[in-house]
Write an enzyme that holds these catalytic residues in place. Structure first.
Site, PDB file in Angstrom:
ATOM      1  N   ASP A  37       0.955  -1.085  -0.292  1.00  0.00           N
ATOM      2  CA  ASP A  37      -0.038   0.156   0.235  1.00  0.00           C
ATOM      3  C   ASP A  37       0.905   1.018   0.447  1.00  0.00           C
ATOM      4  OD1 ASP A  37      -2.906   0.299   1.242  1.00  0.00           O
ATOM      5  OD2 ASP A  37      -1.681   2.066   0.846  1.00  0.00           O
ATOM      6  N   ASP A  63       3.643   3.024  -4.379  1.00  0.00           N
ATOM      7  CA  ASP A  63       2.933   3.421  -5.223  1.00  0.00           C
ATOM      8  C   ASP A  63       2.452   3.130  -6.112  1.00  0.00           C
ATOM      9  OD1 ASP A  63       1.812   5.887  -6.920  1.00  0.00           O
ATOM     10  OD2 ASP A  63       3.031   7.222  -5.812  1.00  0.00           O
ATOM     11  N   VAL A  64       1.488   2.648  -6.621  1.00  0.00           N
ATOM     12  CA  VAL A  64       0.874   1.537  -7.598  1.00  0.00           C
ATOM     13  C   VAL A  64       0.961   2.387  -8.925  1.00  0.00           C
ATOM     14  CG1 VAL A  64       0.023   0.068  -6.825  1.00  0.00           C
ATOM     15  CG2 VAL A  64      -1.172   2.011  -7.436  1.00  0.00           C
ATOM     16  N   ASN A  90      -5.707  -3.225  -6.674  1.00  0.00           N
ATOM     17  CA  ASN A  90      -6.613  -3.210  -6.005  1.00  0.00           C
ATOM     18  C   ASN A  90      -6.680  -1.776  -5.789  1.00  0.00           C
ATOM     19  OD1 ASN A  90      -9.330  -3.776  -4.358  1.00  0.00           O
ATOM     20  ND2 ASN A  90      -7.846  -2.899  -2.375  1.00  0.00           N
ATOM     21  N   TYR A 156     -13.922   9.123 -12.088  1.00  0.00           N
ATOM     22  CA  TYR A 156     -14.092   7.833 -11.232  1.00  0.00           C
ATOM     23  C   TYR A 156     -14.485   6.958 -11.771  1.00  0.00           C
ATOM     24  CZ  TYR A 156     -14.208   3.797  -7.760  1.00  0.00           C
ATOM     25  OH  TYR A 156     -14.204   3.003  -6.704  1.00  0.00           O
TER      26      TYR A 156
HETATM   27  N1  LIG Z   1     -15.917   1.442  -1.708  1.00  0.00           N
HETATM   28  C1  LIG Z   1     -16.604   0.969  -2.272  1.00  0.00           C
HETATM   29  O1  LIG Z   1     -17.940   0.917  -2.524  1.00  0.00           O
HETATM   30  C2  LIG Z   1     -16.271   0.951  -3.715  1.00  0.00           C
HETATM   31  C3  LIG Z   1     -17.061   0.690  -4.732  1.00  0.00           C
HETATM   32  C4  LIG Z   1     -16.257   0.711  -5.943  1.00  0.00           C
HETATM   33  C5  LIG Z   1     -15.004   0.062  -6.328  1.00  0.00           C
HETATM   34  N2  LIG Z   1     -14.259   0.529  -5.688  1.00  0.00           N
HETATM   35  C6  LIG Z   1     -12.856   0.018  -5.484  1.00  0.00           C
HETATM   36  O2  LIG Z   1     -12.655  -0.549  -4.448  1.00  0.00           O
HETATM   37  C7  LIG Z   1     -10.862  -0.537  -4.362  1.00  0.00           C
HETATM   38  C8  LIG Z   1     -10.419  -0.855  -2.445  1.00  0.00           C
HETATM   39  O3  LIG Z   1     -11.618   0.798  -2.150  1.00  0.00           O
HETATM   40  P1  LIG Z   1     -11.295   1.348  -0.549  1.00  0.00           P
HETATM   41  O4  LIG Z   1     -13.281   0.980  -0.701  1.00  0.00           O
HETATM   42  O5  LIG Z   1     -11.410  -0.130   0.080  1.00  0.00           O
HETATM   43  O6  LIG Z   1     -11.072   1.813  -0.609  1.00  0.00           O
HETATM   44  P2  LIG Z   1      -9.464   2.128   0.665  1.00  0.00           P
HETATM   45  O7  LIG Z   1      -9.783   3.869   0.566  1.00  0.00           O
HETATM   46  O8  LIG Z   1      -9.578   1.960   2.153  1.00  0.00           O
HETATM   47  O9  LIG Z   1      -8.812   1.317   0.302  1.00  0.00           O
HETATM   48  C9  LIG Z   1      -7.803   1.988  -0.865  1.00  0.00           C
HETATM   49  C10 LIG Z   1      -6.590   1.750  -0.806  1.00  0.00           C
HETATM   50  O10 LIG Z   1      -5.408   2.201  -1.961  1.00  0.00           O
HETATM   51  C11 LIG Z   1      -4.221   2.631  -1.629  1.00  0.00           C
HETATM   52  N3  LIG Z   1      -3.745   3.889  -2.464  1.00  0.00           N
HETATM   53  C12 LIG Z   1      -4.768   4.898  -2.911  1.00  0.00           C
HETATM   54  N4  LIG Z   1      -3.716   5.751  -3.379  1.00  0.00           N
HETATM   55  C13 LIG Z   1      -2.412   4.337  -4.331  1.00  0.00           C
HETATM   56  C14 LIG Z   1      -1.752   4.391  -4.636  1.00  0.00           C
HETATM   57  N5  LIG Z   1      -0.785   5.790  -5.746  1.00  0.00           N
HETATM   58  N6  LIG Z   1      -0.118   3.273  -4.759  1.00  0.00           N
HETATM   59  C15 LIG Z   1      -1.201   2.170  -3.496  1.00  0.00           C
HETATM   60  N7  LIG Z   1      -1.529   2.393  -3.044  1.00  0.00           N
HETATM   61  C16 LIG Z   1      -2.790   3.373  -2.654  1.00  0.00           C
HETATM   62  C17 LIG Z   1      -4.821   3.795   0.125  1.00  0.00           C
HETATM   63  O11 LIG Z   1      -4.070   4.077   0.167  1.00  0.00           O
HETATM   64  C18 LIG Z   1      -5.941   2.786   0.349  1.00  0.00           C
HETATM   65  O12 LIG Z   1      -5.127   2.111   1.278  1.00  0.00           O
HETATM   66  C19 LIG Z   1     -10.401   0.439  -5.403  1.00  0.00           C
HETATM   67  O13 LIG Z   1     -10.121   0.484  -6.523  1.00  0.00           O
HETATM   68  C20 LIG Z   1     -11.744   0.973  -5.227  1.00  0.00           C
HETATM   69  O14 LIG Z   1     -12.243   2.458  -6.564  1.00  0.00           O
HETATM   70  C21 LIG Z   1     -14.540   0.681  -4.539  1.00  0.00           C
END
Ligand SMILES: NC(=O)c1ccc[n+]([C@@H]2O[C@H](COP(=O)([O-])OP(=O)(O)OC[C@H]3O[C@@H](n4cnc5c(N)ncnc54)[C@H](O)[C@@H]3O)[C@@H](O)[C@H]2O)c1
Length: 248
Positions: A37, A63-64, A90, A156
C-alpha cells in the site's frame, strides 16, 4: 498454479477491501502473500489484523503509480517465494465531487494515475513473471461506476470504465501465455473512500442498492473465485458484485 502452495500479491492492502482480501488469503495456510500500500500506517494496521494461523506474509510500501515500485512488489514475491500466482491490483482513489467543468486537471490526473496507470503497472510488472511460469491470474478492482453513470464523479467513472476495458484487452493479449485477467465491479460498500460524505449521501447511495449497501466481506468470494482454478476458463470478464445496483 503451483500445486502445493500459491503466492498472491495485493495492492491497496491497507484499505477496507484490501484488508478483507488480505485477511482471507493470508488466513489460507497454503497461501503466501505480499501485501502493499502507499500508506505504511494503513498497511501496518492490516498486518496487525491478520489471523494468527496463516501462511508467510511479506509487506512493502509501494505507490502503484510508479512502475518500479510495483515491480518491487512482484520482485519481492519472486525473491521470497519463487513465483507469483495471483496479482490483485486493488488500489484506487475516488475523485472529488463535482461536475466536469468544475474539476481540475489535477483531479483527472490523480484518478488516471492511481486507478488506470496503477492497474497498467500491475500488469506490466506481473506479466514477465507469469509468462515464464506460463500461468497466473491478474484481478483488477474496477467498479459499477465503470458501467453506470454517476453524476459528479466523471473521473472515477471514466477511470473505472478504462479498467474494465484494460482487463479485456490484456486478457486477449496474454491468454496464450496462460495468464488470465479479469476485473471485479463492486457496488458500494462502506470504506475509507466514503470518509467525509454526509450520512444523507450514504443513505441515498444505499437506497439505490436493492440488497442495501455491501461490506468488503461481500466482495471476497469473487476474488477467491478469480484467484482459484475454479475460474480457469474465465478471462476478460467484469464480475459485478453490487447488491443489484446495476440491474435496473
Ligand atoms: N468502497 C466502495 O464502495 C467501492 C466500490 C467500487 C469499487 N471500489 C474500489 O475498491 C478498491 C478499494 O477501495 P476501498 O473502498 O477499500 O477504499 P480504501 O480507501 O479503504 O482503500 C484504498 C487503498 O488504496 C491505497 N492507495 C491509494 N492510492 C494508492 C497508490 N497510489 N498506491 C498504492 N496504494 C494506494 C490507499 O492507501 C488505501 O489503503 C478501489 O479500487 C476502489 O475504487 C470501492
Amino acid at each position: 498454479m503451483s500445486e502445493a502452495r500459491r503466492v498472491i500479491a495485493i495492492t491497496g492492502a491497507g484499505g477496507t477491501l484490501g484488508g478483507a482480501l488480505s485477511r482471507q488469503f493470508a488466513g489460507e495456510p497454503e497461501t503466501d502473500v505480499v501485501l502493499s500500500d502507499v500508506s505504511a500506517p494503513s498497511l501496518e494496521a492490516t498486518v496487525n489484523g491478520l489471523p494468527k494461523s496463516r501462511g508467510a506474509v511479506e509487506t512493502l510500501r509501494a505507490d502503484v503509480g510508479e512502475v518500479a515500485e510495483v515491480e518491487a512488489v512482484v520482485g519481492l514475491a519472486v525473491e521470497r517465494f519463487g513465483r507469483l500466482d495471483v496479482l490483485i491490483s486493488n488500489a484506487g482513489v475516488p475523485s472529488p465531487n463535482g461536475r466536469i467543468h468544475n474539476l481540475t486537471t489535477e483531479d483527472w490526473e490523480r484518478a488516471f494515475r492511481v486507478n488506470v496507470l496503477g492497474a497498467v503497472n500491475g500488469i506490466r510488472a506481473a506479466v514477465p513473471v507469469m509468462r515464464t511460469q506460463r500461468s497466473g491470474s491478474i484481478v483488477l478492482t474496477a467498479s459499477v461506476a465503470g458501467l453506470t453513470a454517476w453524476s459528479h464523479a466523471a473521473p472515477y467513472c471514466a477511470t473505472k470504465a478504462a479498467v474494465i476495458q484494460l482487463a479485456k484487452v490484456a486478457a486477449v493479449e496474454y491468454a496464450r501465455d496462460g495468464i488470465r485477467i479479469n476485473c471485479v465491479c463492486p457496488g458500494t460498500f462502506r470504506s475509507g473512500i466514503h470518509e467525509g460524505l454526509p450520512p444523507e449521501a450514504i443513505d441515498a447511495i444505499a437506497a439505490k442498492h436493492p440488497l442495501g449497501l455491501g461490506t468488503a466481506a461481500d466482495l471476497v468470494g469473487a476474488y477467491t473465485y478469480l484467484a482459484s482454478d475454479a475460474s480457469r476458463w474465465t478471462t476478460g470478464s467484469a464480475i459485478v458484485v453490487d447488491g443489484g445496483y446495476a440491474a435496473p
